[in-house]
Enzyme design. Structure first.
Site, PDB file in Angstrom:
ATOM      1  N   HIS A 172       0.808  -1.216   0.000  1.00 49.76           N
ATOM      2  CA  HIS A 172       0.000   0.000   0.000  1.00 49.76           C
ATOM      3  C   HIS A 172       0.845   1.271   0.000  1.00 49.76           C
ATOM      4  O   HIS A 172       0.397   2.330  -0.451  1.00 49.76           O
ATOM      5  CB  HIS A 172      -0.937  -0.011   1.213  1.00 49.76           C
ATOM      6  CG  HIS A 172      -2.191   0.791   1.024  1.00 49.76           C
ATOM      7  ND1 HIS A 172      -2.264   1.882   0.196  1.00 49.76           N
ATOM      8  CD2 HIS A 172      -3.428   0.652   1.570  1.00 49.76           C
ATOM      9  CE1 HIS A 172      -3.489   2.388   0.228  1.00 49.76           C
ATOM     10  NE2 HIS A 172      -4.208   1.660   1.042  1.00 49.76           N
ATOM     11  N   ASP A 388     -10.746  -6.437 -18.727  1.00 51.69           N
ATOM     12  CA  ASP A 388     -11.103  -7.391 -19.780  1.00 51.69           C
ATOM     13  C   ASP A 388      -9.817  -7.881 -20.421  1.00 51.69           C
ATOM     14  O   ASP A 388      -9.135  -7.136 -21.133  1.00 51.69           O
ATOM     15  CB  ASP A 388     -12.020  -6.728 -20.810  1.00 51.69           C
ATOM     16  CG  ASP A 388     -12.427  -7.682 -21.937  1.00 51.69           C
ATOM     17  OD1 ASP A 388     -11.978  -8.847 -21.949  1.00 51.69           O
ATOM     18  OD2 ASP A 388     -13.177  -7.233 -22.828  1.00 51.69           O
TER      19      ASP A 388
END
Length: 449
Positions: A172, A388
């Site tokens: 992070h 995708d």
């Protein structure tokens, strides 16, 4: 009604075999600069020196028969890392513990796997808590050191039905959720034949660093414990469990109708107010107990002078809070909680971000306060459902830890598509086991008004 949607099988009862290959290091496809880059002072805070897990699921697509998602994603990642080469480096500490990344091309960790389970067995459109997360993202031994370890750990798992999952654990301190999503979106574009990501990465971490000299111009209660001797103990309510709650357009409209007409607010604000109030009631806190709401506010579109460049993938958020007592929160109408949420968000400005950065420098990178705090991170507009890799858009995905871990009081709002194609949000929370039913009861009461 926003019913608690449990997975068809809990992670403890759903058992399946996973066959993994040995993890490998993926390096950028081409040589990249060997250099040191400083992280921003927003990146470089104690509360972000941790790892976050996320996962995305994809259905079988007959048009991709004979094509291997593992091979396609692996090849696209090494190409994308040429543009995002700092992600293939390692974090180091400089003077006074200042974080920097050594861009040395050591690579990210990648694991190939096959699971003897179908997407339907995992829930069709799996929602948190994701079943068997530890199987779908291998915790490579020795890879969880903040320093000197891979910044990304990736596992692509082929499912028995022909679908697959993509699990990622990221450091992070290096990126936030949107920055990670930007990287993965670039991988998905290259996997479909693009020569480069449509949004090129921008470093420019100095834009979110302290002024010289540092100037703390706001009161940052998110880093100040205003009730240090007041702790919430709910062990008598059982161990923390992760649960998720679905909110469609109907549920959101019902919650909005609880607020007097004429008041302006967003879906995020009313959902945060609702969840905070229901959670506080469910925990049965002392009426005089201090409670806080923390809003994770994205700064990307707020910077004006200078603006943050499109493509910035570092941590670009702040955590303003508002506080009250449990009694005031639970006994007042939902409008009271809503006003506190708006108060927290209303503190935000470009100067506020710079003040936080200066606080990190002057106060030794303090950790934000998690005790008595309910935080909400809005990732419903993230790019998760736009990923995708050739098999069509993801069917579901998001943060994999629901709200447990280092900050159990944090909830995530994630995008959701039901089986009829309706769009909505899922809110993930961690609650003591005996508080879950009370939370659901309070939520149902609001939604039945």
């Amino acid at each position: 009604m926003a019913l608690l949607p449990p997975p068809p099988s809990s992670s403890s009862s759903l058992v399946f075999k996973v066959h993994r290959r040995e993890p490998e290091l993926l390096r950028p496809e081409k040589p990249t600069p060997h250099e040191f880059k400083n992280l921003s002072d927003i990146d470089d805070q104690e509360g972000l020196r941790s790892f976050v897990r996320c996962i995305v699921f994809f259905r079988y697509n007959p048009s991709m028969e004979g094509k291997d998602p593992v091979k396609i994603i692996r090849e696209a990642m090494v190409k994308t890392l040429v543009f995002y080469y700092p992600l293939a480096g390692r974090l180091r500490e400089g003077e006074n513990g200042k974080l920097m990344v050594e861009c040395n091309g050591e690579g990210i960790l990648f694991t190939e796997a096959d699971a003897e389970v179908t997407l339907e067995q995992l829930g069709g459109t799996p929602q948190p808590p994701y079943p068997c997360m530890d199987e779908l993202l291998y915790d490579v031994p020795g890879s969880k050191n903040t320093l000197n370890s891979p910044l990304l750990v990736v596992q692509v798992t082929r499912l028995k039905c022909g679908g697959f999952s993509l699990g990622i654990r990221y450091n992070h301190a290096m990126v936030d959720g949107q920055g990670l999503a930007q990287f993965v979106y670039g991988v998905s574009e290259i996997s479909r034949g693009a020569e480069a990501p449509s949004i090129l990465p921008v470093w420019e971490r100095h834009l979110l660093s302290a002024s010289d000299p540092p100037k703390v111009t706001y009161q940052h209660l998110e880093y100040v414990d205003t009730a240090p001797n007041s702790e919430i103990h709910h062990e008598h309510l059982g161990e923390l469990v992760d649960r998720s709650f679905a909110f469609g357009a109907k549920e959101v409209a019902t919650l909005k109708s609880l607020v007097p007409q004429g008041k302006q607010f967003t879906s995020f604000e009313i959902l945060t107010a609702c969840l905070w109030k229901c959670r506080t009631i469910a925990l049965q806190l002392d009426p005089d107990q201090e409670v806080r709401v923390m809003c994770v506010v994205n700064a990307r579109n707020k910077f004006k002078n200078p603006p943050l460049p499109i493509g910035y993938y570092g941590n670009a958020f702040v955590l303003p809070v508002a506080l009250t007592t449990a009694g005031q929160l639970t006994q007042n109408p939902i409008e009271y909680a809503l006003e506190l949420v708006q108060k927290a968000k209303g503190q935000f400005s470009q100067d506020y971000v710079r003040s936080v950065a200066s606080l990190m420098v002057t106060e030794g990178r303090p950790h934000f306060i998690t005790e008595r705090t309910f935080g909400v991170s809005d990732i419903k507009h993230s790019w998760v459902l736009a990923f995708d890799f050739g098999w069509g858009h993801a069917v579901s995905g998001g943060s994999a830890d629901a709200g447990s871990g280092e900050f159990p009081g944090c909830s995530y709002l994630m995008p959701y598509t039901d089986k009829e194609g309706g769009r909505g949000m899922v809110a993930s929370l961690s609650l003591p086991s005996l508080a879950v039913e009370r939370f659901q009861k309070e939520l149902d009461t609001m939604l039945l008004n």
